[in-house]
Write an enzyme that holds these catalytic residues in place. Structure first.
Site, PDB file in Angstrom:
ATOM      1  N   TYR A   1      -2.229  -0.465  10.431  1.00 13.27           N
ATOM      2  CA  TYR A   1      -2.225  -0.725   8.985  1.00 13.27           C
ATOM      3  C   TYR A   1      -0.913  -0.230   8.355  1.00 13.27           C
ATOM      4  O   TYR A   1      -0.269  -0.956   7.597  1.00 13.27           O
ATOM      5  CB  TYR A   1      -3.431  -0.031   8.342  1.00 13.27           C
ATOM      6  CG  TYR A   1      -3.608  -0.351   6.873  1.00 13.27           C
ATOM      7  CD1 TYR A   1      -4.219  -1.536   6.471  1.00 13.27           C
ATOM      8  CD2 TYR A   1      -3.172   0.533   5.883  1.00 13.27           C
ATOM      9  CE1 TYR A   1      -4.390  -1.836   5.116  1.00 13.27           C
ATOM     10  CE2 TYR A   1      -3.339   0.242   4.540  1.00 13.27           C
ATOM     11  CZ  TYR A   1      -3.951  -0.950   4.164  1.00 13.27           C
ATOM     12  OH  TYR A   1      -4.112  -1.237   2.817  1.00 13.27           O
TER      13      TYR A   1
ATOM     14  N   SER B   1       0.867  -1.182   0.000  1.00 16.34           N
ATOM     15  CA  SER B   1       0.000   0.000   0.000  1.00 16.34           C
ATOM     16  C   SER B   1       0.902   1.230   0.000  1.00 16.34           C
ATOM     17  O   SER B   1       2.031   1.168   0.511  1.00 16.34           O
ATOM     18  CB  SER B   1      -0.859   0.017   1.266  1.00 16.34           C
ATOM     19  OG  SER B   1      -1.476   1.283   1.432  1.00 16.34           O
TER      20      SER B   1
HETATM   21  P1  NAD Z   1     -11.515  -5.820   0.753  1.00 20.45           P
HETATM   22  O1  NAD Z   1     -11.861  -5.611   2.181  1.00 20.45           O
HETATM   23  O2  NAD Z   1     -12.590  -5.626  -0.265  1.00 20.45           O
HETATM   24  O3  NAD Z   1     -10.906  -7.281   0.536  1.00 20.45           O
HETATM   25  C1  NAD Z   1     -10.009  -7.857   1.443  1.00 20.45           C
HETATM   26  C2  NAD Z   1      -9.998  -9.350   1.219  1.00 20.45           C
HETATM   27  O4  NAD Z   1      -9.142  -9.969   2.168  1.00 20.45           O
HETATM   28  C3  NAD Z   1     -11.386  -9.966   1.397  1.00 20.45           C
HETATM   29  O5  NAD Z   1     -11.580 -10.943   0.401  1.00 20.45           O
HETATM   30  C4  NAD Z   1     -11.282 -10.603   2.770  1.00 20.45           C
HETATM   31  O6  NAD Z   1     -12.151 -11.690   2.936  1.00 20.45           O
HETATM   32  C5  NAD Z   1      -9.826 -11.049   2.756  1.00 20.45           C
HETATM   33  N1  NAD Z   1      -9.326 -11.358   4.082  1.00 20.45           N
HETATM   34  C6  NAD Z   1      -9.283 -10.561   5.176  1.00 20.45           C
HETATM   35  N2  NAD Z   1      -8.778 -11.237   6.221  1.00 20.45           N
HETATM   36  C7  NAD Z   1      -8.485 -12.497   5.780  1.00 20.45           C
HETATM   37  C8  NAD Z   1      -7.948 -13.654   6.384  1.00 20.45           C
HETATM   38  N3  NAD Z   1      -7.608 -13.692   7.689  1.00 20.45           N
HETATM   39  N4  NAD Z   1      -7.762 -14.760   5.615  1.00 20.45           N
HETATM   40  C9  NAD Z   1      -8.108 -14.763   4.315  1.00 20.45           C
HETATM   41  N5  NAD Z   1      -8.647 -13.685   3.683  1.00 20.45           N
HETATM   42  C10 NAD Z   1      -8.834 -12.561   4.417  1.00 20.45           C
HETATM   43  O7  NAD Z   1     -10.285  -4.866   0.453  1.00 20.45           O
HETATM   44  P2  NAD Z   1      -9.437  -4.621  -0.867  1.00 20.45           P
HETATM   45  O8  NAD Z   1      -9.454  -3.179  -1.114  1.00 20.45           O
HETATM   46  O9  NAD Z   1      -9.826  -5.548  -1.946  1.00 20.45           O
HETATM   47  O10 NAD Z   1      -7.974  -5.000  -0.327  1.00 20.45           O
HETATM   48  C11 NAD Z   1      -7.170  -6.026  -0.876  1.00 20.45           C
HETATM   49  C12 NAD Z   1      -5.723  -5.760  -0.508  1.00 20.45           C
HETATM   50  O11 NAD Z   1      -5.297  -4.552  -1.113  1.00 20.45           O
HETATM   51  C13 NAD Z   1      -5.486  -5.591   1.000  1.00 20.45           C
HETATM   52  O12 NAD Z   1      -4.248  -6.184   1.356  1.00 20.45           O
HETATM   53  C14 NAD Z   1      -5.404  -4.084   1.155  1.00 20.45           C
HETATM   54  O13 NAD Z   1      -4.652  -3.702   2.269  1.00 20.45           O
HETATM   55  C15 NAD Z   1      -4.708  -3.730  -0.145  1.00 20.45           C
HETATM   56  N6  NAD Z   1      -4.875  -2.325  -0.518  1.00 20.45           N
HETATM   57  C16 NAD Z   1      -6.113  -1.842  -0.848  1.00 20.45           C
HETATM   58  C17 NAD Z   1      -6.230  -0.506  -1.199  1.00 20.45           C
HETATM   59  C18 NAD Z   1      -7.541   0.092  -1.598  1.00 20.45           C
HETATM   60  O14 NAD Z   1      -7.586   1.327  -1.719  1.00 20.45           O
HETATM   61  N7  NAD Z   1      -8.579  -0.666  -1.800  1.00 20.45           N
HETATM   62  C19 NAD Z   1      -5.100   0.323  -1.194  1.00 20.45           C
HETATM   63  C20 NAD Z   1      -3.868  -0.204  -0.846  1.00 20.45           C
HETATM   64  C21 NAD Z   1      -3.770  -1.535  -0.514  1.00 20.45           C
END
Ligand code: NAD
Length: 254
Positions: free
Chosen positions: A160, A147
């Site tokens: 985070y 991130s």
């Molecule tokens: P989201 O909440 O929609 O999805 C997160 C996913 O992780 C879900 O499928 C959830 O079920 C899964 N998850 C959480 N805990 C878990 C566990 N213990 N075991 C297995 N699966 C688990 O969020 P997203 O935006 O799709 O995020 C995906 C990744 O991208 C994350 O690592 C997040 O930190 C990273 N990220 C997202 C953004 C953004 O702006 N959306 C920005 C930077 C980084």
């Protein structure tokens, strides 16, 4: 000039953690669309079954496994199941993640643990399990979903930011250690991509203020990570390891 598709993943097998929604769901579909057989891993298997059907309907190959990345035994089991169902693992997208918003002084230890256990310890455990299999065969690509908050700060997100800062370092150390075994390790550092992790926040005034602080003055869409994902997953990045690519509308240089 030949018409060879430099992002072709035919014959490759990928594992995507947290594939039940958001970026993980998108990543799984994009990899399958280029020919990879994709193992969908998450805790919510009902959602995975739907995604599996969607991928198969589009002509792709997928298999769903239940996985909680905070449970090392479940991780070992799901990597084994992925290989049994689809073949040796070539690509890992280490995507599962959670965020907790709370001021530093009010943050409960169990909330801290939840974020670190999922985003950093979980990513380590999954990557280690996959890397052992990949190193034995002498090839593989691991993509850690980091991130921009591993590189800058945001108030209220201490756990985070710490987890993602740790993950960015892990990407580099893994890359250095695994290069000789033929395993490449790179990261994607998204900025603000609207998904369930932040949708409620972006509907608030504070969210709108943050949106306006992004040089491109908008959040990103999950599809705007497709190109970077395919670059790092495919042989198009054969000489890349230890790199993290930022996709953030200019957020880090604002
Ligand atoms: P989201 O909440 O929609 O999805 C997160 C996913 O992780 C879900 O499928 C959830 O079920 C899964 N998850 C959480 N805990 C878990 C566990 N213990 N075991 C297995 N699966 C688990 O969020 P997203 O935006 O799709 O995020 C995906 C990744 O991208 C994350 O690592 C997040 O930190 C990273 N990220 C997202 C953004 C953004 O702006 N959306 C920005 C930077 C980084």
């Amino acid at each position: 000039m030949s018409e060879r598709d430099i992002f072709d993943l035919t014959g490759r097998t990928a594992l995507v953690t947290g594939a039940s929604q958001g970026l993980g769901e998108r990543f799984a579909q994009v990899l399958a669309g280029r020919g990879a057989a994709v193992c969908l891993a998450a805790r919510q298997t009902d959602k995975l079954a739907k995604l599996q059907k969607k991928i198969e309907k589009a002509g792709g190959r997928a298999h769903a496994v239940s996985l909680d990345v905070t449970d090392p035994e479940a991780v070992e089991r799901s990597v084994r199941q992925a290989e049994e169902a689809l073949g040796p693992l070539d690509i890992l997208v280490n995507n599962a993640g959670v965020a907790v918003t709370q001021s530093f002084t009010e943050l409960a230890i169990d909330e801290w643990d939840k974020v670190l256990d999922t985003n950093l310890r979980g990513a380590f455990v999954v990557a280690q399990a996959a890397a052992k299999h990949m190193a034995q065969r002498g090839s593989g690509s691991i993509i850690n979903i980091e991130s921009v908050l591993g590189y800058t700060t945001m108030k209220g997100l201490s756990a985070y930011c710490a987890s993602k800062g740790g993950l960015s370092q892990l990407t580099r150390v893994m890359a250095a250690e695994l290069a000789r075994a033929g395993v490449r390790v790179n990261g994607i550092a998204p900025g603000y991509i609207e998904t369930d992790i932040n949708r409620a926040f972006f509907a608030t005034d504070a969210g709108e203020k943050l949106r306006k602080s992004i040089p491109m003055r908008r959040t990103g869409a999950p599809s705007e990570l497709d190109g970077v994902l395919l670059l790092l997953a495919s042989d198009a990045s054969a000489y890349m390891t230890g790199s993290t690519i930022t996709v953030d509308g200019g957020f880090l240089v604002r």
